[in-house]
Design an enzyme around this catalytic site. Structure first.
Site, PDB file in Angstrom:
ATOM      1  N   HIS A 164       0.815  -1.228   0.000  1.00  0.00           N
ATOM      2  CA  HIS A 164       0.000   0.000   0.000  1.00  0.00           C
ATOM      3  C   HIS A 164       0.842   1.269   0.000  1.00  0.00           C
ATOM      4  O   HIS A 164       0.317   2.358  -0.182  1.00  0.00           O
ATOM      5  CB  HIS A 164      -0.917   0.010   1.228  1.00  0.00           C
ATOM      6  CG  HIS A 164      -2.000  -1.033   1.165  1.00  0.00           C
ATOM      7  ND1 HIS A 164      -3.329  -0.737   1.028  1.00  0.00           N
ATOM      8  CD2 HIS A 164      -1.939  -2.385   1.192  1.00  0.00           C
ATOM      9  CE1 HIS A 164      -4.039  -1.856   1.003  1.00  0.00           C
ATOM     10  NE2 HIS A 164      -3.212  -2.874   1.098  1.00  0.00           N
ATOM     11  N   ASP A 376       3.691   9.576  -0.844  1.00  0.00           N
ATOM     12  CA  ASP A 376       2.491   8.877  -0.394  1.00  0.00           C
ATOM     13  C   ASP A 376       2.173   7.764  -1.390  1.00  0.00           C
ATOM     14  O   ASP A 376       2.214   8.004  -2.599  1.00  0.00           O
ATOM     15  CB  ASP A 376       1.312   9.876  -0.357  1.00  0.00           C
ATOM     16  CG  ASP A 376       0.255   9.497   0.664  1.00  0.00           C
ATOM     17  OD1 ASP A 376       0.161   8.298   0.989  1.00  0.00           O
ATOM     18  OD2 ASP A 376      -0.473  10.394   1.123  1.00  0.00           O
TER      19      ASP A 376
HETATM   20  O1  F6P Z   1      -1.078   2.114   4.122  1.00  0.00           O
HETATM   21  C1  F6P Z   1      -0.231   2.337   5.139  1.00  0.00           C
HETATM   22  C2  F6P Z   1      -0.724   1.949   6.524  1.00  0.00           C
HETATM   23  O2  F6P Z   1       0.326   1.585   7.355  1.00  0.00           O
HETATM   24  C3  F6P Z   1      -1.730   0.840   6.544  1.00  0.00           C
HETATM   25  O3  F6P Z   1      -1.158  -0.440   6.568  1.00  0.00           O
HETATM   26  C4  F6P Z   1      -2.517   1.175   7.761  1.00  0.00           C
HETATM   27  O4  F6P Z   1      -3.804   0.713   7.683  1.00  0.00           O
HETATM   28  C5  F6P Z   1      -2.488   2.705   7.816  1.00  0.00           C
HETATM   29  O5  F6P Z   1      -1.341   3.083   7.121  1.00  0.00           O
HETATM   30  C6  F6P Z   1      -2.499   3.244   9.234  1.00  0.00           C
HETATM   31  O6  F6P Z   1      -1.337   2.863   9.926  1.00  0.00           O
HETATM   32  P1  F6P Z   1      -1.321   2.092  11.322  1.00  0.00           P
HETATM   33  O7  F6P Z   1      -1.959   0.761  11.123  1.00  0.00           O
HETATM   34  O8  F6P Z   1       0.135   1.985  11.652  1.00  0.00           O
HETATM   35  O9  F6P Z   1      -2.082   2.931  12.281  1.00  0.00           O
END
Ligand code: F6P
Length: 508
Positions: A164, A376
């Protein structure tokens, strides 16, 4: 004994459901907001799917359970796992490295050991949950070793991986002490999805630099027994639940709320909006600097323009995130102190998250949306803003060219957030943009987010996995001239014509 194993298993760091404990002490689970869950829910339900992930808090000790037709398989993380695997290796090593070292990555061997151990636990849970010949779809950078672990234990599985976040250029990626293990981990998959064409290119270049495998366009030929297995490494840009967002933004109560927000802000002529996790990749400081200078130069007036900045709390125990919060809040305080009046604050700063309805109302209220990310993977906020404005075709999106969304939303006002003078001009132009131009730009972007919504994204990815299972030749999905790896000897002349590799092919 009935076999409760699933034909489709999704593996992601977080579960698709959030746990809250009610006043009676009883935990309840509700779906997490987010496109991935929305997109996969119907297919998971019809396939009797299972989802492996972490419940978001330490040591929950949960057994698998059923939620809305999906089997939820929780993975337990201890406080130490959270410190080393999640906050450490995932978010203080890989996150800054993959975002072009905007912040310096930390390399610690104990964090790596924890990453390997936790990836093993996710893989074992998926192995136990998957029926014979099942499809397993692994999500994101926290779990890059899982595909290979799955393949070694269960060669019958069809395995997908989607990243992602960005995948960096080799000059940056090569810093990682465990760079080869990560590439080998990912190559356990049959299909590896990236957000941008450039990310997929960075990945295949890293493969050629680190391993003696040939690549041809999006295909990597990975030795397998006596032959080779084709791995497809390609861009599948993720999207949002476009129809859901459009519908939400058209609800009378959401529109009324948008009018209320404008009123509560003192009816400024223009509202600008930023919506981000409080993360150093999002370029919040650059945006504040540009706005502060516009106020200082007299090109924006506090009576006319208000910036609403939603900065939702994120990874608050990681030092770089703490520092960022301090810097952002200091800057907001200074700008409000320097330019605020009794009746108007230049910046309305909100350090919390909001439900989707409130987000949709904010998008409707915003004349200008500022997405100024320094790097991003995609930036779904940009797409949500476009979907929310499908009804009135109004609003201007200022979008960083370093966000994946810029590949698709070409009629946004594209900016380089490092160029503060250019950013100021872009913001100023966005505030003054004539209605006809706003409509023209928004119409083109709306077309794109309607064509490529999150369902289209997941179907395209799952379709590539279906082709793998059928044994189709994947070359058609990603053909291009062959490239030779750094460590690979040139093929003998006679064989070169027949083989798919070109000696001396370009490398990054
Ligand atoms: O897409 C990046 C990401 O790390 C996702 O895996 C995640 O859902 C989102 O950002 C939020 O991050 P975190 O799970 O570390 O709060």
């Amino acid at each position: 004994m009935p076999d409760d194993r699933s034909h489709l298993v999704v593996v992601s760091n977080r579960l698709p459901v959030d746990r809250t404990v009610g006043p009676d002490g009883e935990p309840t689970w509700s779906p997490s907001p987010g496109g991935l869950v929305t997109a996969l829910e119907p297919v998971m339900r019809s396939a009797g799917g299972a989802w492996v992930g972490w419940g978001g808090q330490p040591d929950l000790g949960l057994e698998p359970f059923e939620h809305d037709g999906i089997r939820i398989i929780p993975i337990d993380l201890s406080e130490t796992d959270i410190e080393r695997y999640y906050e450490g290796f995932s978010n203080d090593t890989l996150w800054p490295l993959y975002h072009d070292v905007i912040a310096p990555p930390s390399y610690h061997r104990v964090w790596w050991d924890s990453y390997v151990g936790v990836n093993r636990r996710f893989a074992d849970a998926a192995i136990a949950a998957a029926a014979p010949d099942a499809t397993v779809w692994v999500q994101d950078y926290q779990l890059q070793l899982v595909p290979r672990m799955l393949r070694e234990a269960r060669p019958d599985l069809t395995i997908g991986f989607f990243n992602h976040i960005p995948f960096p250029a080799y000059g940056i990626y090569s810093q990682l002490p465990w760079r080869t293990q990560i590439i080998e981990g990912l190559l356990g998959a049959d299909v590896i999805g990236f957000q941008r064409v450039a990310d997929a290119g960075n990945f295949t270049r890293a493969v050629r630099r680190l391993l003696p495998y040939s690549t041809k366009g999006a295909i990597v030929n990975v030795p397998d027994g006596d032959g080779a297995r084709q791995v497809l490494a390609k861009a599948f840009p993720i999207s949002i639940d476009t129809a859901g967002f459009e519908e939400l933004a058209q609800r009378p109560e959401v529109q009324a709320r948008a009018a209320q927000i404008r009123h509560d802000l003192g009816n400024p002529a223009k509202i600008m909006l930023g919506v981000d996790r409080l993360d150093y990749t999002k370029g919040i400081r650059h945006r504040l600097k540009a706005f502060g200078e516009l106020l200082a130069d007299g090109r924006a007036d506090v009576g006319d323009v208000t910036l609403v900045q939603v900065a939702s709390p994120s990874r608050e125990r990681v030092e770089t995130y703490r520092q960022l919060r301090d810097e952002v809040e200091l800057t907001v305080g200074r700008i409000n102190g320097d330019y605020g009046t009794i009746s108007h604050q230049p910046i309305s700063y909100l350090h919390h998250g909001f439900p989707r309805e409130e987000m949709a109302a904010l998008y409707l209220a915003a004349d200008v949306m500022l997405v100024t990310a320094l790097r991003d993977g995609m930036n779904l906020v940009a797409k949500e803003y476009v979907a929310a404005r499908s009804g009135d075709l109004d609003g201007v999106l200022v979008l960083s060219e370093f966000a994946g969304a810029a590949d698709e939303l070409r009629t946004a006002v594209l900016i380089n957030p490092h160029d503060i003078a250019g950013l100021k001009d872009a913001i100023s132009g966005a505030l003054d943009m004539p209605r006809e131009e706003r409509r023209r730009r928004m119409r083109a972007m709306r077309k794109r987010v309607r064509e490529n919504d999150v369902e289209h994204w997941s179907q395209t990815f799952l379709d590539a996995l279906r082709r793998v299972r059928r044994g189709d030749d994947l070359s058609a999905l990603g053909a291009a001239p062959a490239r030779r790896s750094a460590g690979q000897a040139p093929a003998p002349r006679a064989a070169a014509g027949a083989a798919s590799t070109t000696p001396g092919g370009a490398r990054g």
